[in-house]
Design an enzyme around this catalytic site. Structure first.
Site, PDB file in Angstrom:
ATOM      1  N   GLU A 185       2.015   0.945   4.875  1.00 52.39           N
ATOM      2  CA  GLU A 185       1.287   2.197   4.687  1.00 52.39           C
ATOM      3  C   GLU A 185       1.925   3.067   3.599  1.00 52.39           C
ATOM      4  O   GLU A 185       2.340   4.204   3.828  1.00 52.39           O
ATOM      5  CB  GLU A 185       1.196   2.968   6.006  1.00 52.39           C
ATOM      6  CG  GLU A 185       0.392   2.245   7.068  1.00 52.39           C
ATOM      7  CD  GLU A 185       0.257   3.034   8.362  1.00 52.39           C
ATOM      8  OE1 GLU A 185      -0.683   2.767   9.127  1.00 52.39           O
ATOM      9  OE2 GLU A 185       1.107   3.928   8.614  1.00 52.39           O
ATOM     10  N   GLU A 344      -3.802  -3.227  11.512  1.00 52.80           N
ATOM     11  CA  GLU A 344      -3.482  -2.406  12.681  1.00 52.80           C
ATOM     12  C   GLU A 344      -4.744  -1.744  13.216  1.00 52.80           C
ATOM     13  O   GLU A 344      -5.584  -1.269  12.440  1.00 52.80           O
ATOM     14  CB  GLU A 344      -2.499  -1.270  12.331  1.00 52.80           C
ATOM     15  CG  GLU A 344      -1.085  -1.679  12.025  1.00 52.80           C
ATOM     16  CD  GLU A 344      -0.197  -0.454  11.789  1.00 52.80           C
ATOM     17  OE1 GLU A 344      -0.565   0.650  12.254  1.00 52.80           O
ATOM     18  OE2 GLU A 344       0.827  -0.592  11.119  1.00 52.80           O
TER      19      GLU A 344
END
Length: 715
Positions: A185, A344
């Site tokens: 991320e 995710e």
């Protein structure tokens, strides 16, 4: 380690001869998908982040046993394990990682191995505090969370790339490692850095972009407020300038572009360091795309990954499924409709929102299958085993605190069986069928709507994309969400919501598309300025005024100010909010579809002013929506003017229906959007998944709340 504080540049930039950034003809890395440890390497990937270093080794065997029971076939490993791999600057420990990779691999579970650079060990921050980012007001972002490092720091880069190379050397021949997961991320905690390292690189980025200081002064409009810059050494970051200050918007937009570019270059440096040693495995990094965030220029980033990955977390409430589908559609657009990887999502509640709703019965399975319906060939969660300590200990997981005997784990096992069924049926590698309408999204337009110098600070390009997406679903059809710089020439209709800033090249693409017979919907705040934040003169919507066939002279910003009305009615019964353009003339080729009317329109001196206009342009047509319509009005607009040319599959507003297909087979996915039962009188092909569905005895099915029905048809 000897660290050289080199002044060499660490950032490249989009070149001036590519005004659209990476367009349809951009050089893109070849698509490569990570293999599973199955006999043929194929199948839908299923698993999640696994953090064995948070647990004693006597738990590991039980983890592997329960993974196998659930059908897990892949895990992402070592994402936050730098301090375990390199406990001190001079010591390295791969033994524990070797042991768990071997256990997983022998059980048939592939490893997506991280570069482990997302969170640095505390000893590095103690020795080199100069790698810590700086906030806009000058405060230091201290260590202790994730990504407490500057992407432009040469010191941090040297440590990070050393780690990457050591991992690559150690695992280059390991058959159980089938993919590389760069960082995690990017930009979560260091998207904006105002350090001197960042200033140095921003100056270099600007010099490469503009070439001359005169070109920069022209682009930034520095004649305003005595901001003329005499050399690139005088270029500043848009740091805090006081409570009532307003940043130069051209400078701000370039700083946003620079931030995305410098993090992408850090990703590429990590990727290239590993690829030089281990070139035979695919590379990715997880994007963060939901309709609450899309912080990078992911259309640009997508060219530099081997397969697109995304982290998506659900939005609780009535739009749960719709929001998921909208976000996934954009991810599919970034992937150019190839399969993509859900890196995710959550089995139930997260822990980082003010209120953290759990998922209702059936939503764990429904959400996962919805991601498959929108093009994902990997269904992964954060995380495998729920943490017992730390900041995310109340974040749900595949194996919850309650353990094996829990509803969540039973649903995880149920989902694993369904994904095996879909793998056996041949879903992997199929592509989502294109809709006939593309809603366009652009990172520049999203960044600009955050600017504090616009007529309204309530604009949001991405949220307007979302609202149009919902409107199409409400009208019983499905649109695709596509990056502006992608190839949308094959669509019948394109929608341009709140695309305030457009380059001349982008506008020329729109003109060519409409002249050739396409249909465009131009939103109320679209085309107001060019890519340098220079307003287009002569009236609104400046950059596309000829295509729209209208000329507006002012913006009428609606809001509860001193008792003034905050909405305005239209002659077709719709309601305008937030923004209504004062259109003073329309072209001879244009037809007014609705005007403002009523007491509120009279109060705002808008009575009879055109609000919705259709214009013939070449062999195509343009619809101008001159005001901010609510969701119902947008749905009515789609039904009234666009639905006939917009449809993919049309099953009514109650169902989200997608099709994935290859040359030989077609898969139909049906998901109810609301809480009520929905009946399909007939379905094509053979039913392969009927989750929370019942046959009605006549060849059809009743779909209950949170249901998923999937059929397979041989062509």
């Amino acid at each position: 380690m000897t660290v050289t504080n080199t002044a060499a540049s660490t950032v490249t930039e989009r070149t001036a001869d590519k005004p659209l950034g990476h367009g349809p003809d951009a050089v893109r890395r070849p698509f490569r998908w990570p293999a599973l440890l199955t006999e043929n390497g194929r199948g839908i990937a299923y698993g999640g982040d696994y953090n064995p270093d948070q647990w004693p080794e006597d738990v590991w065997n039980d983890d592997v046993r329960l993974m196998v029971k659930a059908g897990v076939n892949t895990v992402a490993l070592a994402i936050f394990s730098w301090d375990r791999i390199q406990p001190t600057e001079d010591t390295w420990d791969f033994d524990w990682l070797d042991r768990i990779i071997d256990k997983l691999g022998r059980a048939g579970i592939a490893v997506d191995l991280a570069s482990a650079t997302a969170a640095a060990p505390l000893w590095l921050y103690e020795k080199h505090p100069e790698v810590l980012p700086i906030e806009r007001n000058g405060d230091v972002v201290n260590a202790g969370s994730r990504q407490s490092w500057r992407p432009t720091s040469p010191v941090f880069r040297e440590y990070a790339l050393d780690l990457c190379r050591r991992l690559a050397e150690h695992y280059k021949g390991n058959p159980y490692v089938t993919a590389w997961h760069m960082n995690n991320e990017y930009g979560w905690n260091n998207r904006h850095d105002y350090s001197d390292d960042s200033l140095r690189e921003f100056r270099r980025w600007c010099e490469r972009k503009y070439g001359t200081i005169d070109a920069l002064n022209e682009a930034w409009g520095t004649a305003f407020w005595s901001q003329h810059v005499n050399s690139f050494d005088e270029v500043l970051l848009p740091r805090h300038m006081g409570g009532d200050s307003m940043v130069n918007p051209g400078q701000m937009l370039d700083y946003e572009r620079f931030g995305s570019d410098c993090l992408k270059e850090f990703y590429k440096a990590e990727r290239d360091a590993i690829e030089a040693i281990c070139p035979d495995k695919p590379f990715t990094t997880n994007f963060m795309v939901s309709t609450d965030q899309c912080c990078m220029d992911y259309a640009d980033w997508s060219d530099d990954v081997d397969f697109v990955s995304n982290d998506h977390y659900f939005t609780a409430g009535r739009d749960h499924l719709d929001e998921l589908a909208c976000s996934d559609s954009l991810v599919s657009g970034f992937a150019q409709r190839r399969p993509w990887y859900l890196m995710e999502h959550s089995t139930s509640a997260v822990q980082w929102k003010p209120l953290n709703s759990r998922k209702r019965h059936g939503q764990l399975v429904r959400d996962a299958l919805a991601h498959v319906a929108l093009g994902s060939d990997a269904i992964c969660f954060f995380q495998w085993r729920q943490s017992r300590s730390g900041a995310e200990c109340f974040h749900s997981a595949m194996l919850p605190h309650a353990g094996e005997d829990s509803a969540v784990y039973r649903e995880v096992c149920e989902l694993g069986g369904m994904l095996r069924t879909l793998s056996d049926a041949g879903v992997q590698g199929s592509e989502v069928r294109r809709s006939r309408t593309a809603i366009l999204f652009d990172a520049d337009c999203e960044w600009v709507t955050r600017c504090e110098t616009l007529p309204s600070m309530k604009l949001n390009h991405w949220h307007d994309v979302r609202d149009w997406y919902y409107a199409f679903l409400d009208a019983g059809v499905r649109a695709d969400v596509v990056p502006l710089r992608a190839d949308w020439s094959e669509y019948d209709t394109i929608v341009m919501p709140t695309m305030i800033n457009l380059s001349a090249a982008a506008c020329d693409r729109v003109r060519g598309y409409v002249r050739g017979g396409g249909r465009v919907v131009i939103g109320y705040a679209t085309g107001l300025m060019d890519e340098t934040f220079h307003t287009a003169l002569g009236g609104y919507p400046g950059m596309l005024r000829d295509v729209a066939g209208v000329r507006a002279e002012e913006f009428n910003i609606l809001g509860p100010v001193d008792g003034d009305p905050d909405t305005v009615g239209l002659s077709n019964g719709a309601i305008a909010r937030l923004w209504a353009n004062v259109v003073t003339s329309v072209a001879d080729s244009a037809t007014v579809l609705a005007t403002y009317e009523g007491a509120d329109a009279e109060e705002w001196e808008l009575d009879g002013v055109p609000a919705l206009v259709r214009n013939a342009y070449g062999d195509g047509e343009a619809y101008y929506v001159g005001c901010d319509l609510d969701r119902k009005a947008l749905g009515d607009f789609v039904r009234g003017y666009l639905a006939g040319a917009a449809a993919g599959a049309d099953d009514g507003a109650a169902i989200l229906h997608t099709v994935r297909e290859t040359a030989d087979v077609r898969f139909d996915f049906y998901l109810p959007r609301g809480k009520e039962d929905v009946t399909l009188e007939s379905v094509p092909g053979d039913v392969i998944i009927a989750h929370r569905c019942e046959p009605n005895g006549n060849g059809g099915y009743t779909l209950h709340r949170n249901a998923t029905l999937i059929t397979r048809t041989t062509k």
